[in-house]
Design a protein around this motif. Structure first.
Motif, PDB file in Angstrom:
ATOM      1  N   ASP A 283     -59.307 -54.583  18.008  1.00  0.00           N
ATOM      2  CA  ASP A 283     -59.068 -54.351  16.503  1.00  0.00           C
ATOM      3  C   ASP A 283     -57.907 -53.245  16.747  1.00  0.00           C
ATOM      4  OD1 ASP A 283     -61.220 -56.003  16.135  1.00  0.00           O
ATOM      5  OD2 ASP A 283     -62.523 -54.465  15.428  1.00  0.00           O
TER       6      ASP A 283
ATOM      7  N   GLU B 152     -57.227 -50.733  13.290  1.00  0.00           N
ATOM      8  CA  GLU B 152     -57.427 -50.383  12.007  1.00  0.00           C
ATOM      9  C   GLU B 152     -58.587 -51.874  11.655  1.00  0.00           C
ATOM     10  OE1 GLU B 152     -54.147 -49.272   9.593  1.00  0.00           O
ATOM     11  OE2 GLU B 152     -54.188 -47.343  10.346  1.00  0.00           O
TER      12      GLU B 152
ATOM     13  N   ARG C   7     -58.757 -54.688  12.040  1.00  0.00           N
ATOM     14  CA  ARG C   7     -57.996 -55.941  12.062  1.00  0.00           C
ATOM     15  C   ARG C   7     -58.203 -56.512  13.412  1.00  0.00           C
ATOM     16  NH1 ARG C   7     -53.873 -59.476   9.655  1.00  0.00           N
ATOM     17  NH2 ARG C   7     -54.260 -61.505  10.604  1.00  0.00           N
TER      18      ARG C   7
ATOM     19  N   LEU D  95     -57.556 -58.878  16.478  1.00  0.00           N
ATOM     20  CA  LEU D  95     -56.133 -59.323  16.955  1.00  0.00           C
ATOM     21  C   LEU D  95     -56.479 -60.436  17.974  1.00  0.00           C
ATOM     22  CD1 LEU D  95     -54.274 -55.950  17.897  1.00  0.00           C
ATOM     23  CD2 LEU D  95     -54.391 -57.267  15.758  1.00  0.00           C
TER      24      LEU D  95
ATOM     25  N   LEU E 139     -54.457 -63.715  17.427  1.00  0.00           N
ATOM     26  CA  LEU E 139     -53.273 -63.568  17.000  1.00  0.00           C
ATOM     27  C   LEU E 139     -52.171 -63.982  17.888  1.00  0.00           C
ATOM     28  CD1 LEU E 139     -53.468 -60.670  14.274  1.00  0.00           C
ATOM     29  CD2 LEU E 139     -53.764 -63.244  13.962  1.00  0.00           C
TER      30      LEU E 139
ATOM     31  N   GLU F 186     -47.335 -61.602  15.659  1.00  0.00           N
ATOM     32  CA  GLU F 186     -48.304 -61.265  14.676  1.00  0.00           C
ATOM     33  C   GLU F 186     -48.815 -59.923  15.090  1.00  0.00           C
ATOM     34  OE1 GLU F 186     -48.881 -62.348  11.585  1.00  0.00           O
ATOM     35  OE2 GLU F 186     -48.226 -64.385  11.630  1.00  0.00           O
ATOM     36  N   ILE F 187     -49.177 -59.815  16.062  1.00  0.00           N
ATOM     37  CA  ILE F 187     -49.727 -58.306  16.531  1.00  0.00           C
ATOM     38  C   ILE F 187     -48.554 -57.415  16.371  1.00  0.00           C
ATOM     39  CG2 ILE F 187     -50.473 -57.134  18.475  1.00  0.00           C
ATOM     40  CD1 ILE F 187     -51.669 -59.367  19.649  1.00  0.00           C
TER      41      ILE F 187
ATOM     42  N   ARG G   7     -46.204 -57.440  14.010  1.00  0.00           N
ATOM     43  CA  ARG G   7     -46.267 -57.474  12.727  1.00  0.00           C
ATOM     44  C   ARG G   7     -47.253 -56.714  12.022  1.00  0.00           C
ATOM     45  NH1 ARG G   7     -44.155 -63.386  10.987  1.00  0.00           N
ATOM     46  NH2 ARG G   7     -42.063 -63.421  11.766  1.00  0.00           N
ATOM     47  N   HIS G   8     -48.464 -56.495  12.602  1.00  0.00           N
ATOM     48  CA  HIS G   8     -49.482 -55.917  11.958  1.00  0.00           C
ATOM     49  C   HIS G   8     -49.535 -54.228  12.476  1.00  0.00           C
ATOM     50  CE1 HIS G   8     -53.557 -55.438  10.464  1.00  0.00           C
ATOM     51  NE2 HIS G   8     -54.017 -54.744  11.468  1.00  0.00           N
TER      52      HIS G   8
ATOM     53  N   PRO H 202     -45.724 -52.692   7.934  1.00  0.00           N
ATOM     54  CA  PRO H 202     -46.644 -53.633   7.774  1.00  0.00           C
ATOM     55  C   PRO H 202     -47.675 -53.312   6.518  1.00  0.00           C
ATOM     56  CG  PRO H 202     -46.755 -52.291   9.727  1.00  0.00           C
ATOM     57  CD  PRO H 202     -45.550 -51.674   8.942  1.00  0.00           C
TER      58      PRO H 202
ATOM     59  N   THR I 277     -49.886 -50.075   5.768  1.00  0.00           N
ATOM     60  CA  THR I 277     -49.536 -48.686   6.535  1.00  0.00           C
ATOM     61  C   THR I 277     -49.879 -47.476   5.754  1.00  0.00           C
ATOM     62  OG1 THR I 277     -47.875 -49.879   7.714  1.00  0.00           O
ATOM     63  CG2 THR I 277     -47.604 -47.587   7.632  1.00  0.00           C
TER      64      THR I 277
END
Length: 245
Positions: free
Chosen positions: A64, A66, A68, A70, A73, A77-78, A80-81, A110, A113
């Motif tokens: 994870d 924060e 989320r 991963l 993904l 996308e990782i 972009r996160h 992102p 943030t």
């Protein structure tokens, strides 16, 4: 942990083909914290970084940023996160100039943030790395190894990460450049950026990192504060890593 960590890994395994490299790695990095991942060459440091980014075959009970998840993904996308990755071999565009390398790496902040994290504009990065400000029109291939490392970090920062993965940032870099880089990384830490740093240079880890994990043969052997690591190493209770103890 009183708040959601910026990075939380639980029971991470990883493979290259049929070769298993990581065995149940679990670690976390708090917000605004710098954490060292220390080990010999081949211990699994780089594989841990690549596994977070989805660049190797992996399996984890938790992965994870924060909060989320991963695990499902793709790598883009990782990123972009808000996960920035500076690989050991830097991978700058050698035929492009410093300014062009930064322009390619630029990405909007992102969603979600923390508002107190800086907006890493090229101007802010040139203030952080004055050497780069003097060579904005220089091709990446015409720079020294240390200058390329600074550019690799700056190019990652312009993508607005909240977590920075640094793989052997001091390897092959002149001591004077390492000192400048440590100063810049301290600035990033004070700004609230979280960092996981794979390193063998104990001086860099000692001056920057709050905690350390020691990895050996793909397994974590020890975890604690940096001061505790040095005490443990003194009494031989932590396996020394190549070139640092």
């Amino acid at each position: 942990m009183s708040e959601t960590p910026r990075l939380e890994i639980e029971a991470l395994d990883a493979w290259y083909g049929a070769a298993r490299i990581l065995f149940g790695v679990s670690l976390h990095v708090g917000r605004g914290e710098a954490v060292a991942l220390i080990g010999r060459n081949g211990a699994g440091k780089s594989t841990t970084m690549k596994a977070v980014m989805g660049l190797v075959t992996r399996r984890a009970a938790r992965l994870d940023v924060e909060g989320r998840d991963l695990r499902a993904l793709p790598t883009y996308e990782i990123a972009r996160h808000g996960v920035g990755y500076v690989p050991e071999d830097r991978r700058i565009f050698t035929e492009l100039t410093v300014a062009e390398n930064l322009d390619i790496g630029r990405r909007p902040r992102p969603a979600g943030t923390a508002p107190d994290l800086p907006d890493w504009t090229p101007q802010a990065l040139f203030a952080l790395f004055p050497n780069l400000a003097e060579m904005q029109d220089r091709p990446g291939g015409a720079m020294s190894g240390g200058e390329q490392q600074m550019l690799a970090i700056a190019r990652t920062l312009v993508g607005q990460p909240r977590l920075l993965l640094l793989d052997e940032p001091s390897e092959g870099v002149a001591p004077v450049i390492v000192d400048q880089m440590i100063h810049a990384l301290h600035t990033l830490k004070r700004a609230g950026l979280s960092m996981l740093i794979a390193e063998q240079n104990l001086d860099l880890c000692r001056s920057l990192c709050d905690r350390a994990y020691v990895i050996e043969q793909g397994e974590l052997r020890w975890h604690g504060a940096m001061a505790e690591l040095e005490e443990e190493a003194l009494f031989g209770r932590v396996a020394p890593t190549n070139g640092i103890m």
